[in-house]
Scaffold this motif. Sequence first.
Motif, PDB file in Angstrom:
ATOM      1  N   GLU A 118     -38.684  11.599   9.978  1.00 52.76           N
ATOM      2  CA  GLU A 118     -37.987  12.725   9.363  1.00 52.76           C
ATOM      3  C   GLU A 118     -37.277  12.288   8.083  1.00 52.76           C
ATOM      4  N   LYS A 122     -38.049  13.611   4.252  1.00 50.49           N
ATOM      5  CA  LYS A 122     -37.038  14.133   3.332  1.00 50.49           C
ATOM      6  C   LYS A 122     -37.094  13.398   1.998  1.00 50.49           C
ATOM      7  N   PRO A 128     -34.862  18.668   2.237  1.00 53.54           N
ATOM      8  CA  PRO A 128     -34.325  18.548   3.592  1.00 53.54           C
ATOM      9  C   PRO A 128     -34.692  19.754   4.456  1.00 53.54           C
TER      10      PRO A 128
END
Length: 164
Positions: A118, A122, A128
């Motif tokens: 994750e 990003k 985000p």
Amino acid sequence: MAAMAPPPAEVEEVPRLPMPSRNPLPLSAAQEAQVREMYHSRVRSYCAAEIKQFADCALGRTFTAPFKCRQQNRAMNNCMITHATQTEQDAAREEWFATRLKRQREREAKEARRIEQERFHKEWWGLPIEDREGDKGRDIMKKAERVGGFPKRDEGQLSKDRHR
């Protein structure tokens, strides 16, 4: 005298825990399924030779397999019935309880990988998760992404082929 090479890096050995008690609390359906899978894999491992013989006999046969491979099928079933006992189920349950720490560490490692992926996402996309949701996310999704094409001065015009 030749120098000995260091042993290869080994996987950290996870300690095995004892059963909490002889009558532990009931397990959830998913946990019971894990215990059953351990139990079935243990029984299959005991009867691997008989299963292999039946599979080799049945290979390439369709409806004639039960007739041509009756002897191997009976041997396989007898082996499975012999080893599929309550004591084997209890042993599988004890093994499941003994490997609790190992499964917990695997879950923690999986969660750490998810968090790392994750974070990478990003960084890579610069977007985000919070920005992909809600009004801001919808505004971003409405904007067209330019992946080449015509310079800005040509936007809104028909393709260059039609100007000729």
